[in-house]
Write a protein that holds these residues in place. Structure first.
Motif, PDB file in Angstrom:
ATOM      1  N   ILE A 258      35.229  46.041  46.738  1.00 41.41           N
ATOM      2  CA  ILE A 258      35.965  45.425  45.633  1.00 41.41           C
ATOM      3  C   ILE A 258      36.416  46.536  44.696  1.00 41.41           C
ATOM      4  N   ARG A 259      37.698  46.562  44.400  1.00 41.42           N
ATOM      5  CA  ARG A 259      38.221  47.566  43.481  1.00 41.42           C
ATOM      6  C   ARG A 259      38.819  46.851  42.279  1.00 41.42           C
ATOM      7  N   ASN A 260      38.498  47.336  41.109  1.00 41.85           N
ATOM      8  CA  ASN A 260      38.997  46.772  39.861  1.00 41.85           C
ATOM      9  C   ASN A 260      39.928  47.801  39.249  1.00 41.85           C
ATOM     10  N   CYS A 261      41.213  47.461  39.137  1.00 39.06           N
ATOM     11  CA  CYS A 261      42.214  48.443  38.723  1.00 39.06           C
ATOM     12  C   CYS A 261      42.915  48.041  37.435  1.00 39.06           C
ATOM     13  N   SER A 262      43.363  49.043  36.732  1.00 40.48           N
ATOM     14  CA  SER A 262      44.207  48.843  35.568  1.00 40.48           C
ATOM     15  C   SER A 262      45.552  49.476  35.911  1.00 40.48           C
ATOM     16  N   CYS A 263      46.594  48.654  35.952  1.00 35.70           N
ATOM     17  CA  CYS A 263      47.898  49.139  36.419  1.00 35.70           C
ATOM     18  C   CYS A 263      48.941  49.024  35.313  1.00 35.70           C
ATOM     19  N   SER A 264      49.742  50.060  35.170  1.00 33.19           N
ATOM     20  CA  SER A 264      50.820  50.000  34.178  1.00 33.19           C
ATOM     21  C   SER A 264      52.093  49.457  34.801  1.00 33.19           C
TER      22      SER A 264
ATOM     23  N   ILE B  99      44.764  38.999  41.741  1.00 35.53           N
ATOM     24  CA  ILE B  99      43.702  39.215  42.731  1.00 35.53           C
ATOM     25  C   ILE B  99      44.296  39.160  44.128  1.00 35.53           C
ATOM     26  N   TRP B 100      44.050  40.185  44.905  1.00 34.20           N
ATOM     27  CA  TRP B 100      44.413  40.188  46.323  1.00 34.20           C
ATOM     28  C   TRP B 100      43.120  39.930  47.076  1.00 34.20           C
ATOM     29  N   PHE B 101      43.127  38.900  47.898  1.00 38.82           N
ATOM     30  CA  PHE B 101      41.876  38.556  48.573  1.00 38.82           C
ATOM     31  C   PHE B 101      42.146  38.235  50.030  1.00 38.82           C
ATOM     32  N   THR B 102      41.091  38.203  50.828  1.00 34.19           N
ATOM     33  CA  THR B 102      41.241  37.898  52.246  1.00 34.19           C
ATOM     34  C   THR B 102      40.377  36.701  52.664  1.00 34.19           C
ATOM     35  N   ASP B 103      39.373  36.353  51.871  1.00 33.81           N
ATOM     36  CA  ASP B 103      38.541  35.192  52.205  1.00 33.81           C
ATOM     37  C   ASP B 103      38.025  34.554  50.921  1.00 33.81           C
TER      38      ASP B 103
ATOM     39  N   LYS C 203      47.394  35.466  39.104  1.00 27.48           N
ATOM     40  CA  LYS C 203      48.168  35.528  40.336  1.00 27.48           C
ATOM     41  C   LYS C 203      47.207  35.785  41.484  1.00 27.48           C
ATOM     42  N   LEU C 204      47.281  34.928  42.498  1.00 30.55           N
ATOM     43  CA  LEU C 204      46.423  35.079  43.660  1.00 30.55           C
ATOM     44  C   LEU C 204      47.288  35.385  44.870  1.00 30.55           C
ATOM     45  N   SER C 205      46.971  36.463  45.551  1.00 32.23           N
ATOM     46  CA  SER C 205      47.710  36.803  46.760  1.00 32.23           C
ATOM     47  C   SER C 205      46.744  36.872  47.928  1.00 32.23           C
TER      48      SER C 205
ATOM     49  N   ILE D 231      42.570  43.157  40.819  1.00 30.94           N
ATOM     50  CA  ILE D 231      41.311  43.302  41.555  1.00 30.94           C
ATOM     51  C   ILE D 231      41.612  43.008  43.009  1.00 30.94           C
ATOM     52  N   PHE D 232      41.170  43.852  43.897  1.00 29.65           N
ATOM     53  CA  PHE D 232      41.368  43.527  45.304  1.00 29.65           C
ATOM     54  C   PHE D 232      40.105  43.732  46.112  1.00 29.65           C
TER      55      PHE D 232
END
Ligand code: NAG
Ligand code: NAG
Ligand code: NAG
Ligand code: NAG
Length: 221
Positions: free
Chosen positions: A40-46, A82-86, A103-105, A33-34
């Motif tokens: 906000i985008r919720n993704c499913s990644c292989s 999760i990729w976040f900025t705030d 994992k938080l980035s 999720i980023f």
């Protein structure tokens, strides 16, 4: 001699099926999720995507936009990145959520305030704040719920979605992303009531917990 060896083969077959099951489970897509500029985008990644590479994620993963007011309390059993900025957006997505492997980035150079994020049932945490200072990814193993639960009558936390049933609570100090130092944590077991056991930590009084259970509280800073 023949019957035991046949039984042995059967057992090996069963183990094989089990192993295969575990293997295919391991291949399952992970959730990413980023948040970026109010989106906000919720993704499913292989595949694993390089942190904060938004365009690559949009290209390689199957993503959908989530409206901020449509976020629902949920739980995540597999890996969640999760990729976040705030902290506001992150809090809206994660505060009081059940996540096992997180994992938080941090994808900005913002300085984050000291604010706690409450996560239920957290077993493994990885953090990356490369956008802020060049430091390697860090990880922390909090508890391995699966192994402990075999000799405990308590149900594993993942079977419940309800925050009230959460026995393992982790509090993450958001300011840890500002620091270059390594991740630290301490856990306190058998806490009957968070508010009473931490009288100086008035913040805990805001947490919606029942007071007749024993919690394991982990503070990560
Ligand atoms: C993201 O998607 C997963 C499944 O695809 C879902 O379980 C989860 O609730 C979604 N999260 C948000 C914040 O929309
Ligand atoms: C797994 O991810 C790929 C993209 O990486 C996507 O095309 C596919 O639909 C996803 N599968 C599931 C079950 O979400
Ligand atoms: C999580 O919720 C608590 C209680 O409402 C609040 O005090 C805290 O600031 C929130 N944390 C984040 C990161 O939003
Ligand atoms: C614990 O508290 C809940 C309400 O918060 C109540 O429904 C339940 O009966 C209590 N359990 C015990 C063992 O006291």
């Amino acid at each position: 001699m023949a019957p035991p060896s046949r039984r042995c083969l059967l057992l090996m077959g069963a183990l094989g099926v089990f192993a295969f099951d575990r293997f295919t489970q391991g291949q399952k897509n992970s959730t990413l999720i980023f948040t970026k500029e109010n989106t906000i985008r919720n993704c499913s990644c292989s595949a694993e995507i390089q942190d904060c590479d938004y365009s690559l994620a949009n290209l390689m993963c199957s993503c959908k936009t989530v409206l901020p007011f449509a976020i629902e309390r949920t739980s995540y059993n597999g890996h969640l990145t999760i990729w976040f900025t705030d902290t506001t957006a992150l809090g809206r997505l994660l505060n009081f959520t059940l996540v096992r492997d997180l994992k938080l980035s941090l994808c900005s150079s913002n300085t984050l305030p000291t604010e706690y994020l409450a996560i239920c049932g957290l077993e493994r945490l990885r953090i990356n704040s490369e956008a802020k200072h060049p430091s390697p990814e860090q990880s922390l193993l909090i508890h391995s719920g699966g192994d402990k639960d075999s000799n405990s009558k308590e149900k594993p936390v993942s079977l419940h979605k309800d925050w009230q049933t959460c026995m393992y609570v982790s509090f993450l100090d958001m300011a840890l992303f500002n620091r270059d130092s390594s991740l630290k944590s301490y856990s306190i077991e058998n806490i009957a009531s968070i508010a009473n056991d931490f009288p100086d930590f008035s913040y805990f009084k805001t947490f919606p917990m029942s007071s007749n259970k024993s919690y394991v509280v982990t503070v990560i800073y």
